[in-house]
Design a protein around this motif. Structure first.
Motif, PDB file in Angstrom:
ATOM      1  N   THR A 102       6.000  -3.422  -9.293  1.00 12.58           N
ATOM      2  CA  THR A 102       5.498  -2.084  -8.992  1.00 12.58           C
ATOM      3  C   THR A 102       3.984  -2.141  -8.861  1.00 12.58           C
ATOM      4  OG1 THR A 102       5.523   0.241  -9.683  1.00 12.58           O
ATOM      5  CG2 THR A 102       5.274  -1.405 -11.409  1.00 12.58           C
ATOM      6  N   SER A 103       3.389  -1.029  -8.473  1.00 13.55           N
ATOM      7  CA  SER A 103       1.938  -0.973  -8.343  1.00 13.55           C
ATOM      8  C   SER A 103       1.287  -0.935  -9.723  1.00 13.55           C
ATOM      9  CB  SER A 103       1.525   0.253  -7.538  1.00 13.55           C
ATOM     10  OG  SER A 103       1.799   1.438  -8.265  1.00 13.55           O
ATOM     11  N   ALA A 135       2.902  -4.924  -1.241  1.00 12.74           N
ATOM     12  CA  ALA A 135       4.343  -4.726  -1.122  1.00 12.74           C
ATOM     13  C   ALA A 135       5.020  -6.091  -1.141  1.00 12.74           C
ATOM     14  CB  ALA A 135       4.675  -3.982   0.166  1.00 12.74           C
ATOM     15  N   ALA A 146      12.062  -3.305  -7.144  1.00 12.09           N
ATOM     16  CA  ALA A 146      10.680  -2.974  -6.780  1.00 12.09           C
ATOM     17  C   ALA A 146      10.557  -1.464  -6.645  1.00 12.09           C
ATOM     18  CB  ALA A 146      10.282  -3.657  -5.478  1.00 12.09           C
ATOM     19  N   ARG A 148       8.391   1.274  -4.940  1.00 13.61           N
ATOM     20  CA  ARG A 148       7.467   1.288  -3.811  1.00 13.61           C
ATOM     21  C   ARG A 148       7.042   2.719  -3.483  1.00 13.61           C
ATOM     22  NH1 ARG A 148       8.957  -2.815   0.733  1.00 13.61           N
ATOM     23  NH2 ARG A 148       8.470  -4.143  -1.062  1.00 13.61           N
ATOM     24  N   CYS A 150       5.743   4.911  -0.591  1.00  9.91           N
ATOM     25  CA  CYS A 150       5.715   4.815   0.867  1.00  9.91           C
ATOM     26  C   CYS A 150       6.156   6.125   1.497  1.00  9.91           C
ATOM     27  CB  CYS A 150       6.602   3.665   1.346  1.00  9.91           C
ATOM     28  SG  CYS A 150       8.361   3.877   0.985  1.00  9.91           S
ATOM     29  N   SER A 159      17.582   2.107  -0.524  1.00  9.96           N
ATOM     30  CA  SER A 159      16.647   2.438  -1.603  1.00  9.96           C
ATOM     31  C   SER A 159      16.973   3.827  -2.157  1.00  9.96           C
ATOM     32  CB  SER A 159      15.207   2.397  -1.096  1.00  9.96           C
ATOM     33  OG  SER A 159      15.020   3.288  -0.022  1.00  9.96           O
ATOM     34  N   TYR A 276       8.157   8.041  -4.120  1.00  9.27           N
ATOM     35  CA  TYR A 276       8.377   6.821  -4.897  1.00  9.27           C
ATOM     36  C   TYR A 276       9.845   6.418  -4.754  1.00  9.27           C
ATOM     37  CZ  TYR A 276       3.987   8.322  -7.036  1.00  9.27           C
ATOM     38  OH  TYR A 276       2.690   8.723  -7.239  1.00  9.27           O
TER      39      TYR A 276
END
Length: 307
Positions: A102-103, A135, A146, A148, A150, A159, A276
């Motif tokens: 993750t970020s 990413a 993950a 993300r 976006c 997802s 998210y």
């Protein structure tokens, strides 16, 4: 043909070479093996010196294998696969585990404070958290899950949306005396506050202070000053410390708003360009990964078991 072990390259050098070939980058190979970029480069150079042949064509953009490198990569990869299979057969059983990417901001503000809750439910499962702002490729980087950030149209098939994005201006409680009686944001208040700005290499126009202040009849130039951060968690930490006003990502700071560590100065505005999402890798069906997925969805308000 007899096997002369003395003529074979160092295993560490081969590992560095295979990682560099796999990622087409000394830097990414170092991250995968927890070594520096220069250490991987030295390993490959030593291997090339021993073999007397170049293994990579180096450019400013990326690495590319030479014909000699292709031969060695195929052989080394097959050898490592055989070694991994043998080790798997004879090694003691390992605890189940998974890798989550993750970020940095999401990890610091939302995920890390909740990980103890997962461990309370599943103490038998090991979790490896990989926090970085690129990413990742779930296959190349060997990642199970993950998270993300976006645009909805960029979310891969399969997802799961965790929550939508929304922003609101926030300050720490130490700055409460600066607020007008209404508790909101006006020109006089803005003139006493430093703008805490989040900017990184990615274009995030919704974090632009002027764009956010304009509907309120305000301008960023009215602020006392400006501090700029390239990691979002630093921006929020500065706000909590009373250093200024930040644009808070409401899903990530909900608990800080609820317990008073941050004060909202205006209602949250949705950001339709971003949300998210949870991405799942090839091992999504393994019990440890499925357990973490189910827990994560419940933490975000999704019904238990919804995939």
């Amino acid at each position: 043909m007899s096997l002369d072990l003395r003529r074979l390259p160092s295993l560490d050098h081969l590992k560095g070479f295979v990682a560099a070939a796999r990622h087409s980058s000394f830097t990414k190979a170092g991250e995968a093996l927890f070594l520096s970029q220069s250490a991987i480069s030295r390993q490959v150079q030593a291997l090339e010196a021993q073999l007397g042949a170049p293994l990579f064509r180096r450019s400013t953009r990326q690495l590319a294998l030479t014909p000699q490198g292709e031969i060695l990569y195929r052989a080394a990869r097959a050898a490592f696969a055989g070694l991994a299979e043998a080790v798997e057969q004879i090694a003691a059983p390992r605890r189940p585990g998974l890798t989550v990417s993750t970020s940095i901001g999401f990890a610091a503000l939302w995920l890390v404070p909740r990980l103890s809750l997962f461990q309370e439910e599943h103490p038998e499962i090991d979790v490896r958290l990989s926090a970085e702002n690129r990413a990742v490729d779930l296959v190349v980087d060997d990642v199970d899950l993950a998270i993300r950030y976006c645009a909805p149209g960029d979310a891969p098939d399969g997802s799961a949306k965790l929550f939508d994005e929304a922003l609101l201006p926030v300050i720490g409680p130490a700055l409460r005396p600066l607020l007008p009686p209404t508790g909101g944001l006006d020109g006089a208040t803005l003139g006493q506050l430093t703008l805490l700005a989040f900017t990184d290499a990615t274009a995030h126009p919704w974090f632009d202070w002027n764009a956010w202040l304009k509907p309120l009849g305000l301008d960023a130039g009215q602020a006392r000053g400006r501090l700029q951060f390239n990691h979002y968690d630093q921006c929020i930490a500065a706000a909590q410390a009373g250093q200024g006003i930040a644009l808070g990502r409401e899903p990530l700071i909900r608990e800080q708003l609820a317990d008073g560590r941050l004060l909202a100065l205006a209602p949250a505005r949705p950001v339709p360009q971003r949300a998210y999402y949870l991405l799942r890798g090839a091992r999504a069906g393994q019990p440890a990964v499925a357990a973490f997925t189910d827990w994560l969805l419940r933490q975000t308000g999704r019904p238990a078991g919804q995939q």
